[in-house]
Design a protein around this motif. Structure first.
Motif, PDB file in Angstrom:
ATOM      1  N   GLU A 151       0.863  -1.191   0.000  1.00  0.00           N
ATOM      2  CA  GLU A 151       0.000   0.000   0.000  1.00  0.00           C
ATOM      3  C   GLU A 151       0.894   1.233   0.000  1.00  0.00           C
ATOM      4  O   GLU A 151       1.976   1.215   0.576  1.00  0.00           O
ATOM      5  CB  GLU A 151      -0.943  -0.047   1.205  1.00  0.00           C
ATOM      6  N   LYS A 204       8.952  -0.647  -1.663  1.00  0.00           N
ATOM      7  CA  LYS A 204       8.134   0.002  -0.625  1.00  0.00           C
ATOM      8  C   LYS A 204       9.029   0.576   0.481  1.00  0.00           C
ATOM      9  O   LYS A 204       8.861   1.718   0.930  1.00  0.00           O
ATOM     10  CB  LYS A 204       7.163  -1.029  -0.033  1.00  0.00           C
ATOM     11  N   ARG A 211      12.378   9.094   1.990  1.00  0.00           N
ATOM     12  CA  ARG A 211      11.716  10.253   2.609  1.00  0.00           C
ATOM     13  C   ARG A 211      12.368  10.565   3.966  1.00  0.00           C
ATOM     14  O   ARG A 211      12.606  11.715   4.300  1.00  0.00           O
ATOM     15  CB  ARG A 211      10.226   9.962   2.763  1.00  0.00           C
TER      16      ARG A 211
HETATM   17  N1  SAJ Z   1       7.690  15.216   7.690  1.00  0.00           N
HETATM   18  C1  SAJ Z   1       8.629  16.210   7.903  1.00  0.00           C
HETATM   19  N2  SAJ Z   1       9.053  16.936   6.834  1.00  0.00           N
HETATM   20  C2  SAJ Z   1       8.554  16.732   5.579  1.00  0.00           C
HETATM   21  C3  SAJ Z   1       7.608  15.706   5.376  1.00  0.00           C
HETATM   22  C4  SAJ Z   1       7.192  14.967   6.457  1.00  0.00           C
HETATM   23  O1  SAJ Z   1       9.099  16.428   9.016  1.00  0.00           O
HETATM   24  O2  SAJ Z   1       8.971  17.451   4.667  1.00  0.00           O
HETATM   25  C5  SAJ Z   1       7.229  14.409   8.828  1.00  0.00           C
HETATM   26  C6  SAJ Z   1       5.727  14.487   9.077  1.00  0.00           C
HETATM   27  O3  SAJ Z   1       5.380  15.604   9.826  1.00  0.00           O
HETATM   28  C7  SAJ Z   1       5.460  13.182   9.800  1.00  0.00           C
HETATM   29  C8  SAJ Z   1       6.453  12.217   9.145  1.00  0.00           C
HETATM   30  O4  SAJ Z   1       7.433  13.028   8.530  1.00  0.00           O
HETATM   31  O5  SAJ Z   1       5.758  13.274  11.175  1.00  0.00           O
HETATM   32  C9  SAJ Z   1       5.851  11.281   8.134  1.00  0.00           C
HETATM   33  O6  SAJ Z   1       4.851  11.937   7.370  1.00  0.00           O
HETATM   34  P1  SAJ Z   1       4.704  11.746   5.802  1.00  0.00           P
HETATM   35  O7  SAJ Z   1       3.640  12.636   5.321  1.00  0.00           O
HETATM   36  O8  SAJ Z   1       6.015  11.897   5.152  1.00  0.00           O
HETATM   37  O9  SAJ Z   1       4.344  10.195   5.632  1.00  0.00           O
HETATM   38  P2  SAJ Z   1       3.255   9.172   6.233  1.00  0.00           P
HETATM   39  O10 SAJ Z   1       3.945   8.362   7.282  1.00  0.00           O
HETATM   40  O11 SAJ Z   1       1.990   9.844   6.621  1.00  0.00           O
HETATM   41  O12 SAJ Z   1       2.966   8.263   4.936  1.00  0.00           O
HETATM   42  C10 SAJ Z   1       4.069   7.668   4.264  1.00  0.00           C
HETATM   43  C11 SAJ Z   1       3.939   7.920   2.746  1.00  0.00           C
HETATM   44  N3  SAJ Z   1       5.177   7.547   2.090  1.00  0.00           N
HETATM   45  C12 SAJ Z   1       5.813   8.382   1.235  1.00  0.00           C
HETATM   46  O13 SAJ Z   1       5.425   9.502   1.006  1.00  0.00           O
HETATM   47  C13 SAJ Z   1       7.032   7.852   0.590  1.00  0.00           C
HETATM   48  C14 SAJ Z   1       2.745   7.119   2.195  1.00  0.00           C
HETATM   49  O14 SAJ Z   1       2.687   7.243   0.780  1.00  0.00           O
HETATM   50  C15 SAJ Z   1       2.877   5.639   2.577  1.00  0.00           C
HETATM   51  O15 SAJ Z   1       1.754   4.895   2.114  1.00  0.00           O
HETATM   52  C16 SAJ Z   1       2.899   5.560   4.094  1.00  0.00           C
HETATM   53  O16 SAJ Z   1       4.066   6.273   4.553  1.00  0.00           O
HETATM   54  C17 SAJ Z   1       2.986   4.088   4.477  1.00  0.00           C
HETATM   55  O17 SAJ Z   1       1.951   3.552   4.905  1.00  0.00           O
HETATM   56  O18 SAJ Z   1       4.038   3.470   4.280  1.00  0.00           O
END
Ligand code: SAJ
Length: 417
Positions: A151, A204, A211
């Motif tokens: 996913e 995945k 990220r």
């Molecule tokens: N964050 C930062 N700086 C940024 C982006 C995010 O500090 O520039 C932080 C956010 O505030 C948060 C954390 O990182 O605390 C993660 O947030 P996120 O929006 O990056 O990701 P998730 O965990 O909500 O969802 C991710 C997504 N993966 C990617 O974008 C590569 C999503 O597509 C996946 O489906 C999900 O992980 C998953 O289930 O693996």
């Protein structure tokens, strides 16, 4: 039309089951949590997100979905159970994936397809999943197919991303890949990328690890900018105008169930992963860094009261899984601070959540830890007369600084003098 048995009715399994049910398949959703099954039997969703209830209503109207506590015979079995992080061993805890596969064994028939959507370390399909399913007496590839279809939907926009994102589909053989691709094409509008199960497992984990590493880089840039007295947000914005640069945002650390965990799954059996580990360390140290900056703002106040704005792990959602706010609060309390919390999305948490007025009453400093839209639009004049110390530290760069400054607040930000 296929009969699909989905194991695990959580944030991913349930919407996936409902999408299949709304697109021509007969779906039985199975969960070991009786409460989830009971709520679904009354026609209600056990959790809320945009579009979920409507999707359930239409699946029930079509008589294409039912929730049950036990696995039953089907053409396809889809596993969407959590993969917790074993923090002691620093590796994936496959107990739920293993037990889901064990539940399938008595019902597995020749010609079945088993799809694993749960996040799993490389080689899991080829090794553990194969080993368990072959306890049925059938042979993987010869008698039944297996694939990994991770996913990739982002919490907060799950349904849209489940339909419109590209999907990675990796089978243990070509037949498995093809059968899985045919099935997902019933509702996925993005492209389907076909590969092997082991590559799909790696992809995945690479996505979320990349990220994490990129956020660590942004967090390191923010600290360097603080040393030089440079505004890192302006610097990032301008650097990102370069056609081949895309720096992410600094913040108080990385939360959620995926980004901070998947790097460990990827590296649990790797020889060299120093960059990835270093990034984890940087992101995990951000709550300390934010606290250090906050303490400078309240220096001289004995046992200051700090108001945390936002404990959800990211903006405009109620999800607090692995939120960096928890570490910040624990550290702040250890340092003698009194912590009060306001979050417009989170109703219940391990610390009490207060209304806005109560949370800022008697506070010496607000610390913004989540980028909720409400904080972007907040007018500081609402808080007049409530706070003895007019200080705000914005670790997400969300507040309207000019407005807060004009209202008499001493405003500080991560990576911004
Ligand atoms: N964050 C930062 N700086 C940024 C982006 C995010 O500090 O520039 C932080 C956010 O505030 C948060 C954390 O990182 O605390 C993660 O947030 P996120 O929006 O990056 O990701 P998730 O965990 O909500 O969802 C991710 C997504 N993966 C990617 O974008 C590569 C999503 O597509 C996946 O489906 C999900 O992980 C998953 O289930 O693996």
């Amino acid at each position: 039309m296929s009969k699909i048995c989905v194991l695990g009715l959580g944030y991913i399994g349930l919407p996936t089951a409902l999408l299949f049910a709304n697109n021509g398949h007969e779906v039985v959703g199975v969960d070991v949590n009786r409460r989830v099954v009971d709520i679904l039997k009354t026609g209600k969703m056990p959790f809320e997100e945009k579009g979920f209830q409507e999707l359930l209503d239409s699946a029930l109207e079509k008589k294409a979905f039912r929730a049950e506590s036990f696995v039953e015979e089907a053409d396809v079995f889809l596993v969407a159970v959590p993969t917790p992080f074993d923090s002691e061993m620093r590796m994936a805890d496959l107990k739920y994936v293993i037990s889901a596969c064990e539940m399938i064994v008595p019902h597995l028939r020749k010609g079945n397809l088993v799809i694993i959507e749960s996040t799993i370390p490389p080689k899991t399909c080829d090794r553990q999943v194969k080993q368990i399913l072959e306890n049925s007496g059938l042979k993987m590839c010869e008698d039944f197919c297996v694939s990994h279809c991770p996913e990739r939907a982002i919490p907060g926009n799950t349904l849209h991303e489940m339909v419109y994102n590209d999907r990675v589909i990796g089978g243990v053989n070509e037949k498995s890949t093809q059968l899985t691709a045919d099935l997902y094409s019933s509702f996925v509008k993005g492209d389907l990328h076909l590969t092997t199960s082991t590559t799909a497992e790696m992809i995945k984990l690479m996505e979320n690890t990349s990220r994490d590493v990129n956020i660590a880089l942004a967090n390191e840039f923010a600290q360097i900018a603080d040393d030089y007295g440079i505004n890192v947000w302006e610097a990032i914005e301008i650097a990102n105008k370069h056609p081949r640069v895309n720096i992410l945002k600094p913040g108080p650390g990385v939360g959620g169930h995926c980004i901070a965990i998947d790097p460990w799954f990827l590296t649990e059996n790797a020889n060299n992963s120093s960059l990835i580990m270093m990034s984890r360390q940087i992101n995990d140290s951000m709550p300390q860094y934010v606290l250090k900056m906050v303490k400078k703002m309240v220096a001289g106040i004995e046992n200051p009261t700090i108001t945390v704005f936002g404990v959800a792990y990211k903006g405009d959602i109620a999800d607090t899984r692995a939120t960096p706010a928890k570490k910040f609060i624990k550290l702040a309390e250890k340092e003698g601070c009194k912590v009060k919390i306001y979050d417009p999305f989170v109703r219940e948490w391990c610390y009490p959540i207060m209304g806005l007025e109560e949370a800022v009453e008697g506070s010496d400093c607000i610390v913004v830890l989540t980028d909720h839209s409400e904080f972007r639009e907040m007018d500081p004049r609402e808080l007049y007369g409530k706070m003895p110390g007019l200080n705000i530290f914005d670790s997400r760069n969300v507040i309207n600084e000019e407005l807060w400054g004009k209202a008499g607040f001493n405003v500080r930000n991560i990576g911004k003098k």
